[in-house]
Design a protein around this motif. Structure first.
Motif, PDB file in Angstrom:
ATOM      1  N   TYR A 281      13.657  22.579  24.995  1.00  0.00           N
ATOM      2  CA  TYR A 281      14.947  23.148  25.363  1.00  0.00           C
ATOM      3  C   TYR A 281      15.984  22.034  25.239  1.00  0.00           C
ATOM      4  O   TYR A 281      15.793  20.946  25.780  1.00  0.00           O
TER       5      TYR A 281
ATOM      6  N   ALA B  91       9.637  28.105  24.590  1.00  0.00           N
ATOM      7  CA  ALA B  91       9.973  27.152  23.537  1.00  0.00           C
ATOM      8  C   ALA B  91       9.176  25.868  23.734  1.00  0.00           C
ATOM      9  O   ALA B  91       8.713  25.572  24.830  1.00  0.00           O
TER      10      ALA B  91
ATOM     11  N   PHE C 275      19.920  21.196  26.065  1.00  0.00           N
ATOM     12  CA  PHE C 275      21.084  21.638  26.822  1.00  0.00           C
ATOM     13  C   PHE C 275      22.271  20.775  26.415  1.00  0.00           C
ATOM     14  O   PHE C 275      22.154  19.556  26.329  1.00  0.00           O
TER      15      PHE C 275
ATOM     16  N   LEU D 206      12.375  27.560  34.160  1.00  0.00           N
ATOM     17  CA  LEU D 206      11.586  26.996  33.064  1.00  0.00           C
ATOM     18  C   LEU D 206      10.196  26.665  33.580  1.00  0.00           C
ATOM     19  O   LEU D 206      10.034  26.336  34.765  1.00  0.00           O
TER      20      LEU D 206
ATOM     21  N   TYR E  33      12.572  18.891  27.608  1.00  0.00           N
ATOM     22  CA  TYR E  33      13.991  19.145  27.411  1.00  0.00           C
ATOM     23  C   TYR E  33      14.691  17.891  26.912  1.00  0.00           C
ATOM     24  O   TYR E  33      14.184  16.779  27.030  1.00  0.00           O
TER      25      TYR E  33
ATOM     26  N   ALA F 124      18.402  28.062  36.021  1.00  0.00           N
ATOM     27  CA  ALA F 124      17.430  28.100  34.924  1.00  0.00           C
ATOM     28  C   ALA F 124      15.999  28.101  35.443  1.00  0.00           C
ATOM     29  O   ALA F 124      15.633  27.281  36.275  1.00  0.00           O
TER      30      ALA F 124
ATOM     31  N   LEU G 234      14.706  32.719  30.061  1.00  0.00           N
ATOM     32  CA  LEU G 234      14.796  31.943  28.823  1.00  0.00           C
ATOM     33  C   LEU G 234      13.533  32.145  27.996  1.00  0.00           C
ATOM     34  O   LEU G 234      12.432  32.169  28.541  1.00  0.00           O
TER      35      LEU G 234
ATOM     36  N   GLU H 233      14.927  25.987  21.725  1.00  0.00           N
ATOM     37  CA  GLU H 233      16.019  26.795  22.265  1.00  0.00           C
ATOM     38  C   GLU H 233      17.156  25.839  22.592  1.00  0.00           C
ATOM     39  O   GLU H 233      16.986  24.911  23.385  1.00  0.00           O
ATOM     40  N   TYR H 234      18.305  26.033  21.971  1.00  0.00           N
ATOM     41  CA  TYR H 234      19.470  25.165  22.150  1.00  0.00           C
ATOM     42  C   TYR H 234      20.523  25.965  22.906  1.00  0.00           C
ATOM     43  O   TYR H 234      21.014  26.979  22.419  1.00  0.00           O
ATOM     44  N   LEU H 235      20.864  25.519  24.107  1.00  0.00           N
ATOM     45  CA  LEU H 235      21.810  26.227  24.964  1.00  0.00           C
ATOM     46  C   LEU H 235      23.029  25.346  25.193  1.00  0.00           C
ATOM     47  O   LEU H 235      22.905  24.255  25.734  1.00  0.00           O
TER      48      LEU H 235
END
Length: 163
Positions: free
Chosen positions: A51, A48, A53, A75, A81, A73, A45, A4-6
């Motif tokens: 992650y 994943a 960020f 998680l 991450y 967030a 979220l 997941e790319y935020l």
């Protein structure tokens, strides 16, 4: 691997970096879902394996929207991450023409350290960090930026990344 790319791209530079990351990682058989933070709920979220960020820098810190997003967030503990930021390229001193030293840059450019501080209470596992420089306020990205994204992708993917 599910990633997941935020990102919090303001002028499109971070979005270009995210899309290049997605292209590289998906070519190796992984899945990457890219979201702008305005389109994601930090309290819900998706699960994943990693992650990522990404935030542009503003006054040496991540922009306010990303700071608020990271504070909220939710998680799972020990989630993995990584940080991939877009930051202003250092400029030469007007009097001497010299670029600031790495130590001087670290004093005023604290995007990644601030993001790490916001994520620290969540007990996550950081696996990598990277920076792509932006040469002007709104861009463009530095020459060779795709190589930096490729190096970052190689750091976050296990050798047998076709999972």
């Amino acid at each position: 691997m599910q990633i997941e790319y935020l990102h919090a791209s303001k002028f499109g530079n971070g979005e270009a970096v995210a899309e290049e990351f997605r292209r590289l990682v998906e070519a190796r058989g992984n899945r990457v879902d890219v979201h702008h933070i305005h389109d994601a709920d930090p309290r819900r979220l998706p699960p994943a394996d990693l992650y990522v960020f990404s935030s542009p820098g503003r006054m040496g810190k991540p922009i306010g929207g990303m700071r608020r997003f990271l504070k909220k967030a939710e998680l799972p503990p020990h989630a993995r991450y990584a940080l991939l930021t877009t930051e202003a390229a250092p400029r030469p001193d007007k009097k001497t023409g010299e670029l600031p030293s790495a130590e001087e840059q670290d004093k005023w450019q604290r995007v990644r350290p601030v993001m790490d501080e916001l994520l620290a209470p969540k007990h996550l596992e950081k696996v990598a960090e990277g920076t792509v420089l932006v040469t002007g306020l709104k861009g463009p990205l530095e020459d060779g930026w795709q190589g930096k994204v490729e190096q970052f992708a190689a750091e976050v993917l296990p050798d047998d990344s076709s999972s």
